[in-house]
Design a protein around this motif. Structure first.
Motif, mmCIF file in Angstrom:
data_model
loop_
_atom_site.group_PDB
_atom_site.id
_atom_site.type_symbol
_atom_site.label_atom_id
_atom_site.label_comp_id
_atom_site.label_asym_id
_atom_site.label_seq_id
_atom_site.Cartn_x
_atom_site.Cartn_y
_atom_site.Cartn_z
ATOM 1 N N GLN A 58 0.846 -1.188 0.000
ATOM 2 C CA GLN A 58 0.000 0.000 0.000
ATOM 3 C C GLN A 58 0.877 1.232 0.000
ATOM 4 O O GLN A 58 1.832 1.312 0.752
ATOM 5 C CB GLN A 58 -0.893 0.009 1.241
ATOM 6 C CG GLN A 58 -1.753 1.256 1.353
ATOM 7 C CD GLN A 58 -2.698 1.186 2.522
ATOM 8 O OE1 GLN A 58 -3.642 0.440 2.488
ATOM 9 N NE2 GLN A 58 -2.416 1.943 3.559
ATOM 10 N N SER A 59 0.563 2.183 -0.866
ATOM 11 C CA SER A 59 1.285 3.443 -0.835
ATOM 12 C C SER A 59 0.352 4.496 -0.248
ATOM 13 O O SER A 59 -0.862 4.459 -0.455
ATOM 14 C CB SER A 59 1.777 3.846 -2.227
ATOM 15 O OG SER A 59 0.693 4.137 -3.070
ATOM 16 N N THR A 60 0.935 5.410 0.492
ATOM 17 C CA THR A 60 0.181 6.468 1.161
ATOM 18 C C THR A 60 0.700 7.801 0.659
ATOM 19 O O THR A 60 1.900 8.034 0.616
ATOM 20 C CB THR A 60 0.365 6.381 2.690
ATOM 21 O OG1 THR A 60 0.041 5.056 3.124
ATOM 22 C CG2 THR A 60 -0.509 7.381 3.406
ATOM 23 N N LYS A 61 -0.222 8.677 0.292
ATOM 24 C CA LYS A 61 0.146 9.980 -0.236
ATOM 25 C C LYS A 61 -0.583 11.059 0.555
ATOM 26 O O LYS A 61 -1.768 10.933 0.843
ATOM 27 C CB LYS A 61 -0.230 10.058 -1.708
ATOM 28 C CG LYS A 61 0.422 11.195 -2.456
ATOM 29 C CD LYS A 61 0.030 11.171 -3.918
ATOM 30 C CE LYS A 61 0.774 10.079 -4.651
ATOM 31 N NZ LYS A 61 0.558 10.131 -6.102
ATOM 32 N N LEU A 62 0.141 12.116 0.896
ATOM 33 C CA LEU A 62 -0.417 13.260 1.616
ATOM 34 C C LEU A 62 -0.609 14.415 0.653
ATOM 35 O O LEU A 62 0.308 14.782 -0.074
ATOM 36 C CB LEU A 62 0.531 13.684 2.749
ATOM 37 C CG LEU A 62 0.095 14.888 3.572
ATOM 38 C CD1 LEU A 62 -1.062 14.515 4.487
ATOM 39 C CD2 LEU A 62 1.259 15.422 4.394
ATOM 40 N N PHE A 63 -1.805 14.973 0.641
ATOM 41 C CA PHE A 63 -2.105 16.178 -0.129
ATOM 42 C C PHE A 63 -2.166 17.338 0.855
ATOM 43 O O PHE A 63 -2.878 17.252 1.866
ATOM 44 C CB PHE A 63 -3.451 16.038 -0.854
ATOM 45 C CG PHE A 63 -3.427 15.031 -1.958
ATOM 46 C CD1 PHE A 63 -3.344 15.448 -3.274
ATOM 47 C CD2 PHE A 63 -3.485 13.671 -1.704
ATOM 48 C CE1 PHE A 63 -3.319 14.525 -4.317
ATOM 49 C CE2 PHE A 63 -3.465 12.741 -2.728
ATOM 50 C CZ PHE A 63 -3.378 13.167 -4.038
ATOM 51 N N ILE A 64 -1.425 18.399 0.576
ATOM 52 C CA ILE A 64 -1.304 19.522 1.504
ATOM 53 C C ILE A 64 -1.005 20.789 0.696
ATOM 54 O O ILE A 64 -0.630 20.713 -0.472
ATOM 55 C CB ILE A 64 -0.201 19.211 2.556
ATOM 56 C CG1 ILE A 64 -0.269 20.127 3.746
ATOM 57 C CG2 ILE A 64 1.166 19.176 1.924
ATOM 58 C CD1 ILE A 64 0.566 19.659 4.939
ATOM 59 N N ALA A 65 -1.147 21.939 1.325
ATOM 60 C CA ALA A 65 -0.911 23.225 0.648
ATOM 61 C C ALA A 65 0.512 23.287 0.085
ATOM 62 O O ALA A 65 1.452 22.771 0.694
ATOM 63 C CB ALA A 65 -1.144 24.369 1.621
ATOM 64 N N PRO A 66 0.691 23.936 -1.059
ATOM 65 C CA PRO A 66 1.998 23.933 -1.728
ATOM 66 C C PRO A 66 3.078 24.741 -1.013
ATOM 67 O O PRO A 66 4.263 24.496 -1.216
ATOM 68 C CB PRO A 66 1.692 24.537 -3.100
ATOM 69 C CG PRO A 66 0.473 25.363 -2.897
ATOM 70 C CD PRO A 66 -0.321 24.660 -1.835
ATOM 71 N N GLU A 67 2.704 25.695 -0.168
ATOM 72 C CA GLU A 67 3.722 26.526 0.495
ATOM 73 C C GLU A 67 4.310 25.881 1.751
ATOM 74 O O GLU A 67 5.285 26.384 2.319
ATOM 75 C CB GLU A 67 3.150 27.908 0.842
ATOM 76 C CG GLU A 67 2.029 27.901 1.841
ATOM 77 C CD GLU A 67 0.646 27.690 1.226
ATOM 78 O OE1 GLU A 67 -0.319 27.716 2.004
ATOM 79 O OE2 GLU A 67 0.523 27.502 0.010
ATOM 80 N N ILE A 68 3.775 24.751 2.182
ATOM 81 C CA ILE A 68 4.284 24.057 3.366
ATOM 82 C C ILE A 68 5.585 23.346 3.005
ATOM 83 O O ILE A 68 5.657 22.636 2.010
ATOM 84 C CB ILE A 68 3.256 23.013 3.876
ATOM 85 C CG1 ILE A 68 1.895 23.632 4.101
ATOM 86 C CG2 ILE A 68 3.780 22.308 5.115
ATOM 87 C CD1 ILE A 68 1.777 24.568 5.236
#
Length: 120
Positions: free
Chosen positions: A67-77
């Motif tokens: 299983q792969s896990t991906k985090l989506f977050i604001a680009p400036e972080i």
């Protein structure tokens, strides 16, 4: 100004994360520097995405499922390599570390994660 596309993407964020780093910290009283876990960001909106990957080799062995896990977050972080990322989503909290360079887009970034095993 935040774009309409970014607002649409962030409306899908159902989780929150805390980002911690292992840093050298100088005690103001003793002036001794020690390494400690420091929180650099709290309650940041985010989204975890999971993908199952199966091996498709023709052998007598059972298929390997990962299983792969991906985090989506604001680009400036800025999430430094080796950071601990604690994500709460859908009533569950897990600790991860950044395992790859982020893919940074105009309205978000995607960071591949792995379960946190300790600071490197």
């Amino acid at each position: 100004m935040v774009s309409a596309r970014r607002k649409a993407i962030e409306s899908l964020y159902k989780g929150e994360c805390t980002i911690k780093e292992f840093q050298s910290v100088k005690d103001p009283n003793t002036h001794i520097t020690t390494n400690k876990e420091v929180t650099v960001l709290e309650e940041q909106k985010c989204k975890l995405s999971f993908e199952k990957q199966m091996s498709s080799t023709k052998t007598n062995a059972p298929a390997i499922i990962a299983q792969s896990t991906k985090l989506f977050i604001a680009p400036e972080i800025n999430v430094k390599a080796g950071s601990k990322i604690i994500v709460t989503q859908n009533g569950r909290t897990n600790e991860y570390s950044r395992s790859g360079e982020p893919a940074i887009y105009m309205d978000h970034q995607e960071i591949t994660l792995e379960l946190f095993k300790g600071y490197s």
